[in-house]
Design an enzyme around this catalytic site. Structure first.
Site, PDB file in Angstrom:
ATOM      1  N   CYS A 182      -2.715  -6.594  20.885  1.00 15.86           N
ATOM      2  CA  CYS A 182      -1.553  -5.783  20.508  1.00 15.86           C
ATOM      3  C   CYS A 182      -2.007  -4.337  20.307  1.00 15.86           C
ATOM      4  CB  CYS A 182      -0.959  -6.330  19.207  1.00 15.86           C
ATOM      5  SG  CYS A 182       0.235  -5.216  18.433  1.00 15.86           S
ATOM      6  N   HIS A 223      -1.891  -3.682  16.366  1.00 15.04           N
ATOM      7  CA  HIS A 223      -2.794  -4.411  15.469  1.00 15.04           C
ATOM      8  C   HIS A 223      -4.219  -4.593  16.023  1.00 15.04           C
ATOM      9  CE1 HIS A 223       1.122  -5.459  13.689  1.00 15.04           C
ATOM     10  NE2 HIS A 223       0.442  -5.499  12.575  1.00 15.04           N
ATOM     11  N   HIS A 274       3.995   1.573   2.350  1.00 12.66           N
ATOM     12  CA  HIS A 274       5.236   0.893   1.943  1.00 12.66           C
ATOM     13  C   HIS A 274       5.942   1.702   0.856  1.00 12.66           C
ATOM     14  CE1 HIS A 274       2.478  -2.573   3.099  1.00 12.66           C
ATOM     15  NE2 HIS A 274       3.395  -2.548   4.051  1.00 12.66           N
ATOM     16  N   CYS A 308       2.661 -11.345  19.196  1.00 10.62           N
ATOM     17  CA  CYS A 308       1.770 -10.792  18.163  1.00 10.62           C
ATOM     18  C   CYS A 308       2.276 -11.261  16.809  1.00 10.62           C
ATOM     19  CB  CYS A 308       1.746  -9.267  18.216  1.00 10.62           C
ATOM     20  SG  CYS A 308       0.886  -8.565  16.779  1.00 10.62           S
ATOM     21  N   HIS A 330       0.854  -1.184   0.000  1.00 11.09           N
ATOM     22  CA  HIS A 330       0.000   0.000   0.000  1.00 11.09           C
ATOM     23  C   HIS A 330       0.897   1.243   0.000  1.00 11.09           C
ATOM     24  CE1 HIS A 330       0.793   0.606   4.245  1.00 11.09           C
ATOM     25  NE2 HIS A 330       0.222  -0.540   4.596  1.00 11.09           N
ATOM     26  N   LYS A 360      -2.854   4.627  11.563  1.00 12.95           N
ATOM     27  CA  LYS A 360      -1.860   4.127  10.626  1.00 12.95           C
ATOM     28  C   LYS A 360      -2.570   3.381   9.500  1.00 12.95           C
ATOM     29  CE  LYS A 360       2.132   1.066  10.333  1.00 12.95           C
ATOM     30  NZ  LYS A 360       2.257  -0.370  10.397  1.00 12.95           N
ATOM     31  N   LYS A 409      -3.510  -2.539   5.577  1.00 12.06           N
ATOM     32  CA  LYS A 409      -4.400  -3.438   4.842  1.00 12.06           C
ATOM     33  C   LYS A 409      -5.298  -4.186   5.821  1.00 12.06           C
ATOM     34  CE  LYS A 409      -3.920  -3.444   0.335  1.00 12.06           C
ATOM     35  NZ  LYS A 409      -3.085  -4.235  -0.535  1.00 12.06           N
ATOM     36  N   CYS A 414       3.004  -8.292  14.348  1.00 14.19           N
ATOM     37  CA  CYS A 414       4.313  -7.647  14.562  1.00 14.19           C
ATOM     38  C   CYS A 414       5.438  -8.667  14.461  1.00 14.19           C
ATOM     39  CB  CYS A 414       4.410  -7.032  15.956  1.00 14.19           C
ATOM     40  SG  CYS A 414       3.320  -5.654  16.264  1.00 14.19           S
TER      41      CYS A 414
HETATM   42  N1  MSP Z   1       9.236  -7.063   7.430  1.00 11.03           N
HETATM   43  C1  MSP Z   1       9.302  -6.019   8.386  1.00 11.03           C
HETATM   44  C2  MSP Z   1      10.583  -5.221   8.254  1.00 11.03           C
HETATM   45  C3  MSP Z   1      11.822  -6.039   8.349  1.00 11.03           C
HETATM   46  S1  MSP Z   1      13.242  -5.089   8.068  1.00 11.03           S
HETATM   47  C4  MSP Z   1      14.478  -6.062   8.558  1.00 11.03           C
HETATM   48  C5  MSP Z   1       8.124  -5.082   8.217  1.00 11.03           C
HETATM   49  N2  MSP Z   1       7.520  -5.103   7.041  1.00 11.03           N
HETATM   50  S2  MSP Z   1       6.251  -4.252   6.658  1.00 11.03           S
HETATM   51  O1  MSP Z   1       5.962  -4.631   5.304  1.00 11.03           O
HETATM   52  O2  MSP Z   1       5.217  -4.441   7.617  1.00 11.03           O
HETATM   53  O3  MSP Z   1       6.623  -2.757   6.737  1.00 11.03           O
HETATM   54  C6  MSP Z   1       7.716  -2.261   6.050  1.00 11.03           C
HETATM   55  C7  MSP Z   1       7.791  -0.777   6.156  1.00 11.03           C
HETATM   56  O4  MSP Z   1       6.624  -0.137   5.664  1.00 11.03           O
HETATM   57  C8  MSP Z   1       7.969  -0.305   7.594  1.00 11.03           C
HETATM   58  O5  MSP Z   1       8.985   0.677   7.626  1.00 11.03           O
HETATM   59  C9  MSP Z   1       6.665   0.283   7.933  1.00 11.03           C
HETATM   60  O6  MSP Z   1       6.690   1.252   8.892  1.00 11.03           O
HETATM   61  C10 MSP Z   1       6.274   0.872   6.574  1.00 11.03           C
HETATM   62  N3  MSP Z   1       4.880   1.131   6.610  1.00 11.03           N
HETATM   63  C11 MSP Z   1       3.866   0.233   6.741  1.00 11.03           C
HETATM   64  N4  MSP Z   1       2.711   0.929   6.874  1.00 11.03           N
HETATM   65  C12 MSP Z   1       2.980   2.265   6.842  1.00 11.03           C
HETATM   66  C13 MSP Z   1       2.225   3.432   6.923  1.00 11.03           C
HETATM   67  N5  MSP Z   1       0.917   3.422   7.067  1.00 11.03           N
HETATM   68  N6  MSP Z   1       2.866   4.618   6.827  1.00 11.03           N
HETATM   69  C14 MSP Z   1       4.214   4.713   6.648  1.00 11.03           C
HETATM   70  N7  MSP Z   1       4.951   3.627   6.586  1.00 11.03           N
HETATM   71  C15 MSP Z   1       4.361   2.405   6.692  1.00 11.03           C
HETATM   72  O7  MSP Z   1       7.823  -4.330   9.133  1.00 11.03           O
END
Ligand code: MSP
Length: 536
Positions: free
Chosen positions: A155, A158, A24, A130, A21, A308, A311, A133
């Protein structure tokens, strides 16, 4: 010879349980802007991103979809995560998957080294976990459930029930690194940024560090512990190591660090995963005798309805919902400009559409098309010659030098939004300059021919500076502008222009042939979906 400065940067690696989304994509774009800036500055630049594919979260999603986890990961990586990089124009140098053989081998080598050196022991453990997380939760992040989950512990991130896990695990003696970590934060205040993130991390470590459970036995979707194959590696321990396995750690198992390159690196992470990167990760590196990251920068969250974007809470917006209408450049510009890097920002379609129209279409795009059209009309599409400089022209020249210098300083300090705001001072000043100088009026008077040339040269040079400084943010539009300005033939590729010298005046050669410019940011007619809230 002085050594070429280097810049190495990583994003977190993304879970493949679902498609990306815009949250990311936001992390990707931020790292990409920094990488493009440094690459264009001539720094030895390396930019890594990738996917996090082991652990229970992926296993459960794959199982629920009736496929094996590797098959699920392959499908998501090919259909969603790699295409994301094209959708938003990411210039990564490598893409690591935690299921890559190079990574799995590197993780095993790292673990064996820590075990051999006495940093790992076997123990027993019971705690609330969790799966969202992929973490045993600290007390501060456990709250009482509501609604369907009333009476359960959930959590805080979540809002889903936690699971009580009791297992025999291997532990990393992380507690032994507490003092070294505190000394790191103290001696290198730049290590964790921004300051609010640093304070949070220091407070957390000062409370006392526990040892970290680094293996699991209740499922097998992970990297086997090398000395005990009945355990798989804890997914975060596995994932964090991507930053060095992709950079060559373990390629030579006899001397694991021998091939490690582009390390240490800058780590751009969301604030939700700060603790993993600023506490666990440097402790792991210290245990292995490796350098810690140069900086861990925690950015804020994109919020929808004050929460935040996610999905799982059904608030995720796919990046292509935006790029299909507005394009990749506008996506990149909007999130880098409208959200101050390091803080949360609310996304709204209205704000995006308003900034697109006011700043990109009317502010920048229109400026470019007006100046090029006048050069075509009055100077047969050639860069005009400048005559005597007036105070108004000098002000533009000086501002160009000033914004170039300030933008570079802001990028050095990870203030991407402020760097863009600085560059935009020149966009606004050039628009004002054209309005005041009225080149269309000068064109009517043959006696003012020299003055007309000076004004349009100044405006063209201003556009040249803007193209160079904005190339890391809006690479497509600036590429088109560069060609139209006649700069491609005269000066070479835009990405090869030394960005730290962008403010040096007078680089566009007089007489260079210019070309027609297609509309950079066309008017958007389509109705856009609406979400509440304004940015920030
Ligand atoms: N797999 C772990 C990271 C491992 S790194 C060794 C993870 N993955 S994630 O897909 O959930 O998130 C990856 C990144 O996307 C994180 O930095 C997370 O904060 C960012 N974001 C996920 N949702 C977000 C928002 N709503 N806003 C900004 N960044 C977001 O965590």
């Amino acid at each position: 010879m002085p050594k070429t400065p280097s810049f190495s940067v990583s994003t977190p690696i993304f879970y493949v349980n679902d498609a990306p989304h815009i949250g990311h994509a936001y992390t990707e774009v931020a790292a990409d802007v920094l990488a493009r800036w440094h690459r264009q500055a001539g720094d030895d630049t390396y930019f890594l991103t990738g996917t996090d594919e082991h652990g229970q979260k992926i296993l459960r999603t794959a199982t629920a979809n009736g496929v094996a986890p590797k098959e699920w990961a392959d499908r998501l990586v090919e259909s969603a995560w790699k295409p994301l990089l094209d959708t938003i124009n990411i210039s990564n140098d490598d893409f690591i998957r935690t299921t890559d053989a190079r990574h799995e081998a590197g993780v095993a080598t790292f673990l064996q080294k820590l075990y051999d050196d006495g940093h790992v022991y076997a123990g027993e453990f019971e705690a609330l976990y969790c799966v969202g997380c992929e973490e045993f939760k600290p007390k501060s992040e456990i709250v009482d459930g509501e609604g369907a989950f009333a009476g359960e512990k959930v959590c805080a991130i979540h809002s889903k029930p936690l699971e009580l896990l009791q297992e025999k695990n291997y532990f990393f003696k992380m507690s032994a690194f507490q003092d070294r970590l505190l000394a790191l934060y103290e001696e290198h205040p730049e290590f964790v940024q921004p300051a609010s993130a640093r304070n949070e991390v220091i407070a957390f470590v000062q409370q006392g560090l526990e040892d970290l459970s680094i293996s699991r036995t209740s499922f097998d979707w992970g990297i086997p512990i090398p000395w005990d194959s009945s355990h798989v590696t804890y997914v975060w321990f596995d994932a964090l190591l991507n930053y060095i396995t992709a950079r060559g750690y373990g390629a030579n198992p006899a001397d694991p660090a021998a091939e490690l390159q582009h390390w240490p690196a800058v780590q751009i992470v969301g604030k939700d995963i700060l603790r993993f990167h600023a506490v666990i990760w440097p402790a792991m590196l210290m245990a292995a005798g490796l350098e810690v990251p140069t900086n861990v920068f925690a950015h804020g969250w994109l919020l929808v309805g004050g929460e935040k974007m996610s999905k799982s809470k059904l608030t995720g917006i796919a990046p292509n919902e935006i790029t299909d209408t507005f394009g990749a450049d506008a996506f990149r510009y909007y999130f880098m400009r409208a959200v101050s890097f390091g803080h949360d920002g609310s996304f709204s379609w209205e704000d995006l559409a308003a900034r697109y129209q006011a700043e990109l279409a009317n502010g920048f795009g229109n400026l470019a098309s007006r100046v090029l059209a006048m050069n075509a009309k009055y100077f047969e599409s050639r860069v005009p010659e400048a005559g005597e400089e007036t105070a108004a022209d000098a002000a533009i020249r000086e501002l160009a030098a000033s914004v170039a210098r300030r933008a570079d300083e802001k990028i050095e300090g990870f203030a991407i939004h402020e760097a863009i705001a600085a560059v935009w001072e020149l966009v606004d000043a050039l628009n004002g300059y054209i309005t005041e100088q009225e080149p269309w009026a000068l064109a009517k008077d043959p006696a003012q021919r020299g003055r007309l040339g000076t004004v349009l040269f100044t405006a063209s040079e201003g556009l040249r500076v803007l193209a160079e400084l904005l190339a890391p943010v809006i690479p497509e539009a600036t590429g088109k502008l560069w060609t139209a300005l006649g700069a491609e033939e005269a000066l070479g590729a835009l990405t090869a222009q030394p960005i730290r010298e962008a403010g040096t005046w007078g680089r566009l050669p007089v007489g260079a042939q210019q070309h027609a410019l297609a509309v950079l940011f066309p008017r958007i007619e389509a109705e856009t979906p609406t979400t509440g809230g304004a940015a920030q």
